[in-house]
Design an enzyme around this catalytic site. Structure first.
Site, PDB file in Angstrom:
ATOM      1  N   GLU A 154       1.744   7.133 -19.184  1.00 52.09           N
ATOM      2  CA  GLU A 154       2.663   6.908 -20.133  1.00 52.09           C
ATOM      3  C   GLU A 154       2.157   6.098 -21.237  1.00 52.09           C
ATOM      4  OE1 GLU A 154       6.185   5.835 -17.866  1.00 52.09           O
ATOM      5  OE2 GLU A 154       7.427   7.401 -19.031  1.00 52.09           O
ATOM      6  N   SER A 198       5.755  -1.532 -15.795  1.00 53.64           N
ATOM      7  CA  SER A 198       6.530  -0.282 -15.226  1.00 53.64           C
ATOM      8  C   SER A 198       7.951  -0.196 -15.836  1.00 53.64           C
ATOM      9  CB  SER A 198       6.915  -0.411 -13.641  1.00 53.64           C
ATOM     10  OG  SER A 198       5.721  -0.332 -12.803  1.00 53.64           O
ATOM     11  N   HIS A 202       0.717   2.874 -19.350  1.00 53.53           N
ATOM     12  CA  HIS A 202       1.194   2.705 -17.853  1.00 53.53           C
ATOM     13  C   HIS A 202       0.858   3.943 -17.005  1.00 53.53           C
ATOM     14  CE1 HIS A 202       5.079   3.574 -15.399  1.00 53.53           C
ATOM     15  NE2 HIS A 202       4.407   2.879 -14.802  1.00 53.53           N
ATOM     16  N   ASN A 205      10.148   5.894 -14.603  1.00 50.71           N
ATOM     17  CA  ASN A 205      10.733   5.088 -13.874  1.00 50.71           C
ATOM     18  C   ASN A 205      12.307   5.016 -14.178  1.00 50.71           C
ATOM     19  OD1 ASN A 205       8.529   4.490 -12.252  1.00 50.71           O
ATOM     20  ND2 ASN A 205       7.766   2.761 -13.611  1.00 50.71           N
TER      21      ASN A 205
HETATM   22  C1  LIG Z   1       6.132   2.445  -9.994  1.00 55.50           C
HETATM   23  C2  LIG Z   1       5.420   3.056 -11.349  1.00 55.50           C
HETATM   24  O1  LIG Z   1       5.363   2.180 -12.446  1.00 55.50           O
HETATM   25  C3  LIG Z   1       5.104   4.488 -11.599  1.00 55.50           C
HETATM   26  C4  LIG Z   1       4.568   5.261 -10.458  1.00 55.50           C
HETATM   27  O2  LIG Z   1       3.342   5.121 -10.044  1.00 55.50           O
HETATM   28  S1  LIG Z   1       5.488   5.887  -9.374  1.00 55.50           S
HETATM   29  C5  LIG Z   1       4.682   6.668  -8.210  1.00 55.50           C
HETATM   30  C6  LIG Z   1       4.024   7.990  -8.576  1.00 55.50           C
HETATM   31  N1  LIG Z   1       3.499   8.130  -7.457  1.00 55.50           N
HETATM   32  C7  LIG Z   1       3.951   9.293  -6.682  1.00 55.50           C
HETATM   33  O3  LIG Z   1       4.876   9.707  -6.811  1.00 55.50           O
HETATM   34  C8  LIG Z   1       2.963   9.763  -5.463  1.00 55.50           C
HETATM   35  C9  LIG Z   1       3.514  10.819  -4.454  1.00 55.50           C
HETATM   36  N2  LIG Z   1       2.614  10.978  -3.446  1.00 55.50           N
HETATM   37  C10 LIG Z   1       1.580  11.811  -3.646  1.00 55.50           C
HETATM   38  O4  LIG Z   1       1.570  12.549  -4.728  1.00 55.50           O
HETATM   39  C11 LIG Z   1       0.886  12.266  -2.320  1.00 55.50           C
HETATM   40  O5  LIG Z   1       1.596  11.826  -1.436  1.00 55.50           O
HETATM   41  C12 LIG Z   1      -0.568  11.585  -2.512  1.00 55.50           C
HETATM   42  C13 LIG Z   1      -1.332  11.890  -3.687  1.00 55.50           C
HETATM   43  C14 LIG Z   1      -0.332   9.829  -2.607  1.00 55.50           C
HETATM   44  C15 LIG Z   1      -1.017  11.318  -1.345  1.00 55.50           C
HETATM   45  O6  LIG Z   1      -1.376  12.889  -1.166  1.00 55.50           O
HETATM   46  P1  LIG Z   1      -1.578  13.577   0.561  1.00 55.50           P
HETATM   47  O7  LIG Z   1      -1.816  15.065   0.395  1.00 55.50           O
HETATM   48  O8  LIG Z   1      -0.231  12.956   1.332  1.00 55.50           O
HETATM   49  O9  LIG Z   1      -2.718  12.840   1.167  1.00 55.50           O
HETATM   50  P2  LIG Z   1      -4.104  13.003   1.492  1.00 55.50           P
HETATM   51  O10 LIG Z   1      -4.380  14.674   1.700  1.00 55.50           O
HETATM   52  O11 LIG Z   1      -4.770  11.878   2.001  1.00 55.50           O
HETATM   53  O12 LIG Z   1      -4.847  12.903  -0.170  1.00 55.50           O
HETATM   54  C16 LIG Z   1      -4.681  13.684  -1.346  1.00 55.50           C
HETATM   55  C17 LIG Z   1      -5.748  13.344  -2.278  1.00 55.50           C
HETATM   56  O13 LIG Z   1      -5.418  12.288  -2.808  1.00 55.50           O
HETATM   57  C18 LIG Z   1      -6.265  11.144  -2.422  1.00 55.50           C
HETATM   58  N3  LIG Z   1      -5.839   9.904  -2.303  1.00 55.50           N
HETATM   59  C19 LIG Z   1      -4.640   9.710  -1.596  1.00 55.50           C
HETATM   60  N4  LIG Z   1      -4.108   8.396  -1.691  1.00 55.50           N
HETATM   61  C20 LIG Z   1      -5.035   7.699  -2.566  1.00 55.50           C
HETATM   62  C21 LIG Z   1      -5.208   6.289  -2.699  1.00 55.50           C
HETATM   63  N5  LIG Z   1      -4.275   5.389  -2.354  1.00 55.50           N
HETATM   64  N6  LIG Z   1      -6.350   5.951  -3.639  1.00 55.50           N
HETATM   65  C22 LIG Z   1      -7.122   6.937  -3.883  1.00 55.50           C
HETATM   66  N7  LIG Z   1      -6.961   8.254  -3.695  1.00 55.50           N
HETATM   67  C23 LIG Z   1      -6.118   8.802  -2.708  1.00 55.50           C
HETATM   68  C24 LIG Z   1      -7.186  11.403  -1.190  1.00 55.50           C
HETATM   69  O14 LIG Z   1      -8.670  11.172  -1.487  1.00 55.50           O
HETATM   70  C25 LIG Z   1      -7.147  13.130  -1.273  1.00 55.50           C
HETATM   71  O15 LIG Z   1      -8.336  13.478  -2.487  1.00 55.50           O
HETATM   72  P3  LIG Z   1      -8.933  14.928  -2.371  1.00 55.50           P
HETATM   73  O16 LIG Z   1      -7.807  15.886  -2.321  1.00 55.50           O
HETATM   74  O17 LIG Z   1      -9.573  15.180  -3.240  1.00 55.50           O
HETATM   75  O18 LIG Z   1      -9.382  15.085  -0.885  1.00 55.50           O
HETATM   76  N1  LIG Z   2       2.775  -0.255  -7.576  1.00 52.93           N
HETATM   77  C1  LIG Z   2       2.859   0.819  -8.556  1.00 52.93           C
HETATM   78  O1  LIG Z   2       3.285   1.711  -7.727  1.00 52.93           O
HETATM   79  C2  LIG Z   2       2.642   0.515  -9.994  1.00 52.93           C
HETATM   80  C3  LIG Z   2       2.795  -0.524 -10.569  1.00 52.93           C
HETATM   81  N2  LIG Z   2       2.713  -0.442 -12.017  1.00 52.93           N
HETATM   82  C4  LIG Z   2       2.722  -1.965 -12.528  1.00 52.93           C
HETATM   83  O2  LIG Z   2       1.417  -2.446 -12.624  1.00 52.93           O
HETATM   84  C5  LIG Z   2       1.577  -3.893 -12.308  1.00 52.93           C
HETATM   85  C6  LIG Z   2       0.854  -4.251 -11.064  1.00 52.93           C
HETATM   86  O3  LIG Z   2       1.270  -3.828  -9.981  1.00 52.93           O
HETATM   87  P1  LIG Z   2       0.917  -3.818  -8.530  1.00 52.93           P
HETATM   88  O4  LIG Z   2      -0.826  -3.535  -8.778  1.00 52.93           O
HETATM   89  O5  LIG Z   2       1.510  -2.606  -7.578  1.00 52.93           O
HETATM   90  O6  LIG Z   2       1.007  -5.171  -8.027  1.00 52.93           O
HETATM   91  P2  LIG Z   2       0.309  -5.944  -6.678  1.00 52.93           P
HETATM   92  O7  LIG Z   2       1.243  -7.008  -6.395  1.00 52.93           O
HETATM   93  O8  LIG Z   2      -0.582  -5.004  -6.118  1.00 52.93           O
HETATM   94  O9  LIG Z   2      -1.016  -6.598  -7.602  1.00 52.93           O
HETATM   95  C7  LIG Z   2      -0.376  -7.869  -8.700  1.00 52.93           C
HETATM   96  C8  LIG Z   2      -1.754  -8.667  -8.865  1.00 52.93           C
HETATM   97  O10 LIG Z   2      -1.335  -9.273 -10.047  1.00 52.93           O
HETATM   98  C9  LIG Z   2      -1.879 -10.759  -9.720  1.00 52.93           C
HETATM   99  N3  LIG Z   2      -1.537 -11.725 -10.360  1.00 52.93           N
HETATM  100  C10 LIG Z   2      -0.393 -12.387 -10.195  1.00 52.93           C
HETATM  101  N4  LIG Z   2       0.048 -13.513 -11.245  1.00 52.93           N
HETATM  102  C11 LIG Z   2      -1.378 -13.542 -11.759  1.00 52.93           C
HETATM  103  C12 LIG Z   2      -1.959 -14.146 -12.904  1.00 52.93           C
HETATM  104  N5  LIG Z   2      -1.068 -15.356 -13.325  1.00 52.93           N
HETATM  105  N6  LIG Z   2      -3.054 -14.063 -13.309  1.00 52.93           N
HETATM  106  C13 LIG Z   2      -3.757 -12.938 -12.668  1.00 52.93           C
HETATM  107  N7  LIG Z   2      -3.414 -12.212 -11.712  1.00 52.93           N
HETATM  108  C14 LIG Z   2      -1.948 -12.588 -11.234  1.00 52.93           C
HETATM  109  C15 LIG Z   2      -1.427 -10.857  -8.060  1.00 52.93           C
HETATM  110  O11 LIG Z   2      -2.121 -11.828  -7.500  1.00 52.93           O
HETATM  111  P3  LIG Z   2      -1.252 -12.460  -6.090  1.00 52.93           P
HETATM  112  O12 LIG Z   2      -1.128 -11.624  -5.106  1.00 52.93           O
HETATM  113  O13 LIG Z   2      -2.294 -13.673  -5.777  1.00 52.93           O
HETATM  114  O14 LIG Z   2      -0.034 -13.075  -6.590  1.00 52.93           O
HETATM  115  C16 LIG Z   2      -1.896  -9.622  -7.780  1.00 52.93           C
HETATM  116  O15 LIG Z   2      -3.363  -9.400  -7.313  1.00 52.93           O
HETATM  117  C17 LIG Z   2       2.910  -4.241 -12.262  1.00 52.93           C
HETATM  118  O16 LIG Z   2       3.204  -4.527 -13.794  1.00 52.93           O
HETATM  119  C18 LIG Z   2       3.510  -2.960 -11.843  1.00 52.93           C
HETATM  120  O17 LIG Z   2       4.895  -2.548 -12.275  1.00 52.93           O
HETATM  121  C19 LIG Z   2       2.677   0.815 -12.866  1.00 52.93           C
HETATM  122  C20 LIG Z   2       2.586   1.598 -12.081  1.00 52.93           C
HETATM  123  C21 LIG Z   2       2.650   2.040 -10.679  1.00 52.93           C
END
Ligand SMILES: CC(=O)CC(=O)SCCNC(=O)CCNC(=O)[C@H](O)C(C)(C)COP(=O)(O)OP(=O)(O)OC[C@H]1O[C@@H](n2cnc3c(N)ncnc32)[C@H](O)[C@@H]1OP(=O)(O)O
Ligand SMILES: NC(=O)C1=CN([C@@H]2O[C@H](COP(=O)(O)OP(=O)(O)OC[C@H]3O[C@@H](n4cnc5c(N)ncnc54)[C@H](OP(=O)(O)O)[C@@H]3O)[C@@H](O)[C@H]2O)C=CC1
Length: 291
Positions: free
Chosen positions: A152, A119, A140, A190
């Site tokens: 990304e 991320s 990403h 992010n």
């Molecule tokens: C941290 C990083 O590195 C980068 C990142 O990812 S940052 C995070 C980016 N993501 C966001 O910002 C998500 C923001 N949230 C949303 O867009 C919405 O709340 C959401 C899509 C997650 C859920 O939407 P919602 O309308 O509240 O819920 P819901 O009606 O249950 O779901 C909408 C659809 O998504 C699907 N869905 C929801 N959560 C899901 C999940 N965890 N896995 C798979 N599918 C999912 C549902 O099946 C549903 O599909 P259909 O429309 O085909 O039926």
């Molecule tokens: N969460 C998010 O919204 C997003 C996350 N990401 C990125 O994706 C990556 C994973 O995130 P996320 O799936 O949320 O994290 P989780 O904590 O859900 O999963 C991470 C997984 O990696 C496993 N792990 C840790 N160490 C090792 C290792 N040495 N060998 C193999 N597996 C290992 C963990 O196992 P254990 O639990 O046993 O340690 C766990 O199953 C991160 O780099 C995160 O920044 C990118 C986009 C969105």
């Protein structure tokens, strides 16, 4: 399809999502994690997210079964040997990722691409911990992977053009859109999203509003699909903190200082949905705000 076999390292929420979309697109998927129980839980999760698509009549039962039959999981790193692209989606911690690359690289085919779903971390620095910096880059995905349209792509300084083209083709084959980000801390999404989430946590910390007030304000006042605290719990508070720390260290600007309340929650093991408690408590029927 130029590539057939996708390896995924880390059976967490992102690993599951990437396996889900890759298997539906026809790739054979091999998931690797250290913990066999984690792998079993991941297979059950993917079964559930595919079933959701069947229930919504987005795919048929046959398509779900075909996708499931393409996914295997194992705690033996040697099972990654035949993979064409390996996507590391393990914990957001540079030392963990470096150890994984040291362990996995000797097993991979010399021509295999290695990508990270990080991320925030420097792609160039992570690449230098592999034996193939030219065939390494950031792919990403966004969470939840089956729903979010964006991926990304991030090149490190050494990433070569065929690697970048292959990554673009792979993402296109998943019916997702690409944006290209330069290799700076936390890239585009992010860099913008996490300071907003961190500010929401400061808003809570300083008593400006309750969890419910802050999330409702941003849902109804800014049309965000989830409130920022709900989204932080969804991403994982450990991941949020790591990203803020990378921004703070990498850009040396106090505006990225992680909120002390976020630090405290992570220290307590309150990591959000995945641990059962974060800004909400997930142990009951519905999530309950904790402040
Ligand atoms: C941290 C990083 O590195 C980068 C990142 O990812 S940052 C995070 C980016 N993501 C966001 O910002 C998500 C923001 N949230 C949303 O867009 C919405 O709340 C959401 C899509 C997650 C859920 O939407 P919602 O309308 O509240 O819920 P819901 O009606 O249950 O779901 C909408 C659809 O998504 C699907 N869905 C929801 N959560 C899901 C999940 N965890 N896995 C798979 N599918 C999912 C549902 O099946 C549903 O599909 P259909 O429309 O085909 O039926
Ligand atoms: N969460 C998010 O919204 C997003 C996350 N990401 C990125 O994706 C990556 C994973 O995130 P996320 O799936 O949320 O994290 P989780 O904590 O859900 O999963 C991470 C997984 O990696 C496993 N792990 C840790 N160490 C090792 C290792 N040495 N060998 C193999 N597996 C290992 C963990 O196992 P254990 O639990 O046993 O340690 C766990 O199953 C991160 O780099 C995160 O920044 C990118 C986009 C969105």
């Amino acid at each position: 399809m130029a590539f057939q076999n996708i390896g995924i390292i880390g059976a967490g929420q992102m690993g599951c999502g990437i396996a889900h979309v890759s298997s539906l697109a026809g790739y054979r998927v091999q998931i690797y994690d250290l913990d066999p129980d984690r792998i079993q839980a991941a297979l059950a999760t993917i079964n559930g997210t595919l079933a959701r698509l069947v229930a919504g009549e987005k795919i048929t039962d046959e398509e779900r079964n075909a996708a499931l039959s393409k996914i295997s999981g194992s705690a033996d790193v040697n099972d990654l040997a035949p993979m064409d692209i390996v996507i590391e989606a393990a914990t957001e911690d540079e030392s963990v990722k470096r150890k994984i690359y040291a362990h996995v690289c000797p097993v991979l085919k010399p021509e295999a691409l290695l990508a990270t779903n990080t991320s925030s971390l420097s792609i160039t620095r992570l690449a230098s911990a592999t034996d193939r910096p030219e065939r390494f880059m950031g792919i990403h995905f966004m969470n939840p992977v089956p729903v979010m349209k964006l991926v990304e792509l991030v090149r490190g300084i050494a990433t070569d053009e065929p690697t970048f083209r292959a990554a673009k083709e792979y993402v296109a084959s998943l019916d997702k859109s690409v944006t290209v980000s330069e290799d700076f801390p936390a890239f585009i999404v992010n860099r913008i999203l996490l300071p907003m989430i961190n500010e929401a946590i400061y808003t809570l910390y300083e008593g400006v509003g309750s969890v419910d007030a802050i999330d409702t304000a941003m849902k109804l006042g800014a049309n965000h699909p989830m409130g920022p605290l709900q989204l932080a719990d969804f991403i994982g508070l450990d991941t949020c903190l790591s990203i803020m720390q990378v921004l703070y260290d990498g850009l040396a600007d106090s505006k990225y200082r992680p909120c002390p309340l976020l630090v405290k929650y992570v220290e307590a093991g309150w990591l959000g949905r995945k641990s059962g408690r974060g800004f909400y408590d997930y142990r009951g029927e519905v999530p309950v705000p904790t402040r």
